[in-house]
Design a protein around this motif. Structure first.
Motif, PDB file in Angstrom:
ATOM      1  N   ASN A  68      38.314  33.903  47.623  1.00 18.68           N
ATOM      2  CA  ASN A  68      38.654  32.732  48.081  1.00 18.68           C
ATOM      3  C   ASN A  68      38.630  31.593  47.300  1.00 18.68           C
ATOM      4  N   ARG A  69      37.703  31.783  46.146  1.00 18.82           N
ATOM      5  CA  ARG A  69      37.445  30.889  45.085  1.00 18.82           C
ATOM      6  C   ARG A  69      38.294  31.049  43.769  1.00 18.82           C
ATOM      7  N   ALA A  70      37.934  32.573  43.297  1.00 17.96           N
ATOM      8  CA  ALA A  70      38.463  33.036  41.986  1.00 17.96           C
ATOM      9  C   ALA A  70      39.858  32.870  41.834  1.00 17.96           C
ATOM     10  N   THR A  71      40.495  32.672  40.573  1.00 17.33           N
ATOM     11  CA  THR A  71      41.661  32.299  40.243  1.00 17.33           C
ATOM     12  C   THR A  71      42.102  33.358  39.252  1.00 17.33           C
ATOM     13  N   LEU A  72      43.444  33.801  38.945  1.00 17.95           N
ATOM     14  CA  LEU A  72      43.853  34.460  38.310  1.00 17.95           C
ATOM     15  C   LEU A  72      43.720  33.959  36.824  1.00 17.95           C
ATOM     16  N   ALA A  73      44.204  32.757  36.445  1.00 20.50           N
ATOM     17  CA  ALA A  73      43.795  32.189  35.413  1.00 20.50           C
ATOM     18  C   ALA A  73      42.380  32.075  34.997  1.00 20.50           C
ATOM     19  N   GLY A  74      41.469  31.906  35.700  1.00 23.38           N
ATOM     20  CA  GLY A  74      40.007  32.024  35.296  1.00 23.38           C
ATOM     21  C   GLY A  74      39.654  33.391  35.037  1.00 23.38           C
ATOM     22  N   ASN A  75      40.230  34.214  35.617  1.00 23.61           N
ATOM     23  CA  ASN A  75      39.714  35.717  35.269  1.00 23.61           C
ATOM     24  C   ASN A  75      40.270  36.000  33.929  1.00 23.61           C
ATOM     25  N   LEU A  76      41.481  35.451  33.788  1.00 19.70           N
ATOM     26  CA  LEU A  76      41.996  35.730  32.222  1.00 19.70           C
ATOM     27  C   LEU A  76      41.231  35.225  31.058  1.00 19.70           C
ATOM     28  N   VAL A  77      41.123  33.758  31.579  1.00 14.87           N
ATOM     29  CA  VAL A  77      40.307  33.040  30.313  1.00 14.87           C
ATOM     30  C   VAL A  77      38.906  33.657  30.021  1.00 14.87           C
ATOM     31  N   ASN A  78      38.094  34.176  31.225  1.00 17.74           N
ATOM     32  CA  ASN A  78      36.973  34.958  31.030  1.00 17.74           C
ATOM     33  C   ASN A  78      37.024  36.230  29.985  1.00 17.74           C
ATOM     34  N   ALA A  79      38.336  36.636  29.917  1.00 20.83           N
ATOM     35  CA  ALA A  79      38.288  37.817  29.100  1.00 20.83           C
ATOM     36  C   ALA A  79      37.504  39.059  29.066  1.00 20.83           C
ATOM     37  N   SER A  80      37.216  39.517  30.306  1.00 22.23           N
ATOM     38  CA  SER A  80      36.209  40.566  30.158  1.00 22.23           C
ATOM     39  C   SER A  80      37.061  41.720  30.159  1.00 22.23           C
ATOM     40  N   PRO A  81      36.457  42.895  29.427  1.00 24.69           N
ATOM     41  CA  PRO A  81      37.431  44.147  29.154  1.00 24.69           C
ATOM     42  C   PRO A  81      37.501  44.754  30.452  1.00 24.69           C
ATOM     43  N   ALA A  82      36.513  44.358  31.720  1.00 27.36           N
ATOM     44  CA  ALA A  82      36.362  45.143  32.778  1.00 27.36           C
ATOM     45  C   ALA A  82      37.131  44.137  33.965  1.00 27.36           C
ATOM     46  N   GLY A  83      37.768  43.203  33.520  1.00 22.72           N
ATOM     47  CA  GLY A  83      38.444  42.209  34.402  1.00 22.72           C
ATOM     48  C   GLY A  83      39.679  42.977  35.023  1.00 22.72           C
ATOM     49  N   ASP A  84      39.690  43.276  36.312  1.00 23.11           N
ATOM     50  CA  ASP A  84      40.411  44.282  36.939  1.00 23.11           C
ATOM     51  C   ASP A  84      41.887  43.378  36.817  1.00 23.11           C
ATOM     52  N   SER A  85      42.103  42.127  37.289  1.00 23.30           N
ATOM     53  CA  SER A  85      43.446  41.494  37.324  1.00 23.30           C
ATOM     54  C   SER A  85      44.043  41.342  35.912  1.00 23.30           C
ATOM     55  N   ILE A  86      43.342  41.405  34.674  1.00 20.28           N
ATOM     56  CA  ILE A  86      43.759  41.412  33.239  1.00 20.28           C
ATOM     57  C   ILE A  86      44.780  42.583  33.205  1.00 20.28           C
ATOM     58  N   MET A  87      44.158  43.797  33.698  1.00 21.65           N
ATOM     59  CA  MET A  87      44.990  44.998  33.571  1.00 21.65           C
ATOM     60  C   MET A  87      46.438  44.779  34.309  1.00 21.65           C
ATOM     61  N   ALA A  88      46.736  44.081  35.364  1.00 24.64           N
ATOM     62  CA  ALA A  88      47.790  43.852  36.041  1.00 24.64           C
ATOM     63  C   ALA A  88      48.537  42.799  35.102  1.00 24.64           C
ATOM     64  N   LEU A  89      48.004  42.209  34.353  1.00 20.79           N
ATOM     65  CA  LEU A  89      48.750  41.019  33.555  1.00 20.79           C
ATOM     66  C   LEU A  89      49.454  41.838  32.651  1.00 20.79           C
ATOM     67  N   TYR A  90      48.578  42.701  31.775  1.00 25.33           N
ATOM     68  CA  TYR A  90      49.200  43.608  30.792  1.00 25.33           C
ATOM     69  C   TYR A  90      50.365  44.188  31.421  1.00 25.33           C
ATOM     70  N   LEU A  91      50.329  45.326  32.371  1.00 22.00           N
ATOM     71  CA  LEU A  91      51.418  45.882  32.841  1.00 22.00           C
ATOM     72  C   LEU A  91      52.421  45.123  33.443  1.00 22.00           C
ATOM     73  N   SER A  92      52.306  43.900  33.694  1.00 17.96           N
ATOM     74  CA  SER A  92      53.590  43.142  34.056  1.00 17.96           C
ATOM     75  C   SER A  92      54.020  42.018  32.817  1.00 17.96           C
ATOM     76  N   ASN A  93      53.543  42.579  31.664  1.00 21.70           N
ATOM     77  CA  ASN A  93      54.156  41.782  30.589  1.00 21.70           C
ATOM     78  C   ASN A  93      54.032  40.604  30.610  1.00 21.70           C
ATOM     79  N   ALA A  94      53.026  39.923  30.836  1.00 21.81           N
ATOM     80  CA  ALA A  94      52.757  38.497  31.266  1.00 21.81           C
ATOM     81  C   ALA A  94      52.578  37.606  30.178  1.00 21.81           C
ATOM     82  N   THR A  95      53.010  36.511  30.198  1.00 23.06           N
ATOM     83  CA  THR A  95      53.074  35.370  29.393  1.00 23.06           C
ATOM     84  C   THR A  95      52.099  34.167  29.629  1.00 23.06           C
ATOM     85  N   VAL A  96      51.153  33.824  28.983  1.00 24.97           N
ATOM     86  CA  VAL A  96      50.247  32.550  29.137  1.00 24.97           C
ATOM     87  C   VAL A  96      51.014  31.238  28.847  1.00 24.97           C
ATOM     88  N   VAL A  97      50.977  30.304  29.735  1.00 21.80           N
ATOM     89  CA  VAL A  97      51.518  28.996  29.248  1.00 21.80           C
ATOM     90  C   VAL A  97      50.529  28.159  29.289  1.00 21.80           C
TER      91      VAL A  97
END
Length: 269
Positions: free
Chosen positions: A97-126
């Protein structure tokens, strides 16, 4: 607490400040003494960063969008199915309810689950800042544990995800307990026809992509061999020993999850 981007940009230059969206990572690091910023700039009142937009071939997710909002979004479920599959495994409902996708990304942990989904989705950071806007693929945006290409006067405004409705998504995570655990190792994938996208978490300084294995999958055809795919996939990882698991255990988990991914895909087909 800025209310628009003009105010936000005016607060970033010069001082050692940190931007806070949900605070689930930042506040923990401050309380533990790992960070001591001179001030925190909260996005709580920011306008225009809380939307999920359909851009045709991509979906835009604003920096204030929470994990819970992603799970409730029909657009995300229909066009980016790997993301809700991963987000469900993150923390507890209170955290989501508090955590954000962008916050998880910027935290840049190799264990960040949502970051993996971004890699798989060929994500672009604005990325926005006092010098304007730039865009960067998530794979180059993250430089290592806790490190990104963001400069002091920049912030993530949104994340663009490629739509992948025709891919079969899978995500497997092994932790020290069955719920609310940081991954000891994880494997995510998207498979469609003769294409596979795969990524590993917690087994390298950043999310690891087994490019050679993916190329082999696409070229092997009827000669495809699970053992050869697994061998090539393991070349992408460099696990370490730490308090949560040994390097040997992480490697074993990844190899087993790779085989599980292939088995489930075949049964689905």
């Amino acid at each position: 607490m800025p209310v628009d981007e003009r105010e936000l940009k005016s607060m970033l230059g010069g001082e050692d400040c940190k931007i806070m969206a949900g605070g689930t990572d930042l506040l923990v690091r401050i309380r533990s003494g790992r960070l001591s910023p001179s001030r925190i700039v909260s996005l709580a009142r920011m306008k225009g960063m809380d939307g999920i937009l359909d851009l045709g071939e991509e979906v835009s997710i604003g920096s204030r969008v929470t994990m819970s909002e992603l799970l409730k979004c029909e657009l995300i479920a229909a066009s980016c199915p790997i993301l809700p599959m991963v987000v469900r495994e993150i923390g507890s409902p209170q955290i989501r309810n508090r955590a954000t996708l962008a916050g998880n990304l910027v935290n840049a942990s190799p264990a960040g689950d949502s970051i993996m989904a971004l890699y798989l989705s060929n994500a672009t950071v604005v990325i926005s800042g006092v010098n304007g806007e730039r865009r960067e693929k998530v794979s180059s945006f993250i430089k290592g544990p806790g490190r990104t290409t963001l400069s002091r006067d920049e912030y993530v405004g949104a994340i663009l995800l490629e739509k992948t409705p025709g891919y079969f998504p899978q995500f497997y995570k092994v932790g020290q307990r069955s719920a609310m655990a940081i991954a000891v190792a994880s494997v995510g994938s998207l498979i469609s026809g003769q294409e596979i996208r795969m990524a590993f978490g917690s087994v390298a300084p950043t999310v690891a992509v087994p490019e050679k294995a993916c190329e082999y999958f696409e070229k092997a055809g009827e000669k495809f061999d699970d053992g050869e795919f697994a061998r090539l996939a393991m070349l992408a990882i460099s696990p370490i020993d730490d308090v949560r698991a040994s390097a040997w255990y992480r490697s074993t988990v990844v190899r087993n999850l790779v085989q599980r991914t292939l088995n489930v895909w075949r049964k689905k087909g």
